[in-house]
Design a protein around this motif. Structure first.
Motif, short mmCIF file in Angstrom:
data_model
loop_
_atom_site.label_atom_id
_atom_site.label_comp_id
_atom_site.label_asym_id
_atom_site.label_seq_id
_atom_site.Cartn_x
_atom_site.Cartn_y
_atom_site.Cartn_z
N LEU A 51 53.50 37.03 33.65
CA LEU A 51 52.33 36.52 34.20
C LEU A 51 52.10 37.41 35.56
O LEU A 51 52.96 38.18 35.99
CB LEU A 51 52.55 35.28 34.68
N ARG A 52 50.79 37.30 35.81
CA ARG A 52 50.31 37.93 36.92
C ARG A 52 49.85 37.18 38.13
O ARG A 52 49.37 36.04 37.85
CB ARG A 52 49.23 39.02 36.66
N ARG A 59 36.97 34.28 40.12
CA ARG A 59 38.20 34.24 39.61
C ARG A 59 38.85 33.32 40.76
O ARG A 59 38.49 32.97 41.78
CB ARG A 59 39.08 35.63 39.85
N HIS A 104 46.51 28.19 36.34
CA HIS A 104 45.81 29.45 36.40
C HIS A 104 46.45 30.39 35.52
O HIS A 104 45.74 31.65 35.53
CB HIS A 104 45.18 29.57 37.67
N ALA A 160 48.28 31.43 33.22
CA ALA A 160 48.06 31.90 31.94
C ALA A 160 46.72 32.69 31.91
O ALA A 160 46.92 33.64 30.86
CB ALA A 160 48.09 30.59 30.87
N ASN A 161 45.88 32.68 32.59
CA ASN A 161 44.60 33.39 32.23
C ASN A 161 44.37 34.21 33.51
O ASN A 161 43.24 34.60 33.99
CB ASN A 161 43.38 32.57 32.38
N GLY A 162 45.42 34.56 34.26
CA GLY A 162 45.50 35.11 35.49
C GLY A 162 44.99 36.48 35.61
O GLY A 162 44.09 36.98 34.51
N THR A 206 41.25 43.58 41.41
CA THR A 206 40.87 43.32 39.82
C THR A 206 41.13 44.45 38.99
O THR A 206 41.56 44.22 37.89
CB THR A 206 39.29 42.73 39.85
N TRP A 240 45.39 45.98 37.74
CA TRP A 240 46.09 45.66 36.51
C TRP A 240 45.78 46.66 35.59
O TRP A 240 46.89 47.00 34.59
CB TRP A 240 45.72 44.48 36.20
#
Length: 422
Positions: free
Chosen positions: A255-256, A279, A306, A308-310, A415, A418
């Motif tokens: 995860l992030r 976000r 959040h 999981a969709n980070g 953003t 990543w």
């Protein structure tokens, strides 16, 4: 292992910045958190020891730096590098001057340079004056820095207040003429009793020329920019191989998340851009921390759905006005410590929740986070923006960390970072 360059950095993000520049120039580099207490990985050309010494008492900063120097000497480093911020963050009493004095004394060095220039990040020096973009240092956001406000752009004057040595200048016309002219200017300054020289630099070409002139200098003091110009010296001497990529990174999957404690102008813009993009973001209020509210638990509970969709963002970044208001109520030191401790605890909680890729904004925040996570060393990977690479922790449970100096990075840094990890 043949250690070519031994580096001491006065904060954690600055260490990562320097290590990234060395990797970019083809040196296999690791960053260690504090003085190492274990063997280094094999096949390393440069080591950067990250201290948290920028804003502590000058005598303690000096003691930590000398301990790092002793370790690097024992490891066989051929040249030494004291790294500070490209905005020369300090006070009238230090710590840049006192640490430089102590390192010079320990190495028996009678001359060194001081050059925080980093043109790619719009930090340039001309006639001894430091510019941030198109304005003087004291007209930039650094005038509002909560710990080390910079009120004078004349680096000769700033450094002279901190050191027992005479400070001089190597101006742009000399630098642009090339390494031989820089060396002649150094010899002239030595004859005038100067032992430390501020060096002008407005381009990467200048950094390369300065680096070449520093080939035989036991100690170099600078921001990260000069790191571009030093590897060429080892390569010319046959001690370093070709400029093959040294930034390969085995990326941990998971995860992030983003943590931000910096209150710089750049980070404020990055936080605003992240939030405006829709976000998820959670704000840390130092006044609530001071009241004893369990903000850490709230932040982790908020983050859980959040991730999981980070990545989600948890931030204490605030405007200069809000920072000043908090400091007036709590005191600058207490306000900063409360935020650092909270973000460090949140980082631990996020890792326990499965976060394996973590972006941290702010030097003090990064120091607190890596300490809380027990990180002892970092492999240096690809650059996100000038001065900010991704790294991978050394150890059995690796994390991908990006430790960003508050002033660095484009507005969309949180953003776009990543995509570099692919």
């Amino acid at each position: 292992m043949t250690l070519l360059l031994g580096c001491i950095a006065d904060d954690f993000t600055g260490a990562t910045d320097l290590a990234g520049m060395l990797v970019r120039a083809g040196m296999r580099t690791v960053q260690m958190i504090g003085v190492p207490d274990a063997p280094l990985p094999a096949d390393v050309d440069a080591v950067v020891i990250a201290l948290k010494s920028r804003t502590i008492a000058a005598d303690e900063a000096t003691a930590q730096s000398l301990a790092a120097l002793q370790w690097l000497k024992q490891a066989g480093a051929r040249q030494f590098y004291f790294k500070y911020c490209s905005t020369f963050d300090s006070t009238n009493k230090g710590n840049i001057g006192p640490v430089t004095d102590a390192l010079m004394d320990a190495l028996g060095s009678n001359f060194t340079i001081a050059c925080p220039a980093f043109p790619e990040n719009k930090r340039t020096i001309f006639k001894g004056y430091l510019f941030v973009g198109d304005v003087l240092l004291n007209e930039s956001g650094m005038r509002d820095h909560p710990l080390t406000p910079m009120m004078d752009a004349n680096l000769v004057r700033v450094l002279q207040q901190q050191t027992k040595r005479k400070v001089g200048l190597i101006a742009q016309d000399v630098v642009s003429a090339g390494p031989a002219d820089i060396s002649r200017r150094i010899e002239k300054l030595k004859g005038e009793g100067v032992e430390i020289a501020i060096v002008d630099a407005v381009s990467n070409d200048d950094l390369m020329r300065i680096g070449a002139a520093c080939a035989d200098m036991p100690l170099v003091t600078a921001g990260s920019g000069i790191a571009l110009g030093l590897p060429q010296n080892f390569r010319k001497a046959g001690l370093l191989g070709g400029e093959a990529s040294a930034d390969k990174l085995d990326v941990p999957q998971g995860l992030r998340a983003v943590l931000s404690g910096s209150c710089s102008v750049a980070t404020n813009a990055q936080v605003a851009d992240f939030i405006q993009s829709g976000r998820p973001a959670f704000s840390i209020d130092p006044l609530r921390l001071a009241r004893g509210d369990d903000v850490v638990a709230e932040a982790l509970e908020w983050a859980a759905p959040h991730l999981a969709n980070g990545p989600p963002l948890i931030y204490a970044t605030a405007s200069p006005e809000n920072v000043k208001a908090a400091q007036e109520k709590l005191g600058a030191e207490r306000a900063g410590a409360l935020v650092e401790h909270a973000l460090a605890a949140i980082a631990k909680g996020l890792v326990e929740c499965g976060v394996r890729q973590l972006l941290v904004a702010g030097g003090e925040t990064s120091g607190a986070v890596v300490t809380a996570l027990g990180v002892r060393g970092l492999h240096i990977g690809p650059q996100i923006d000038p001065g900010v690479p991704w790294t991978r922790t050394i150890g059995p449970a690796p994390l991908a960390l990006a430790l960003k100096s508050g002033n660095f990075g484009t507005v969309d840094f949180f953003t776009k970072a990543w995509s570099v990890l692919r």
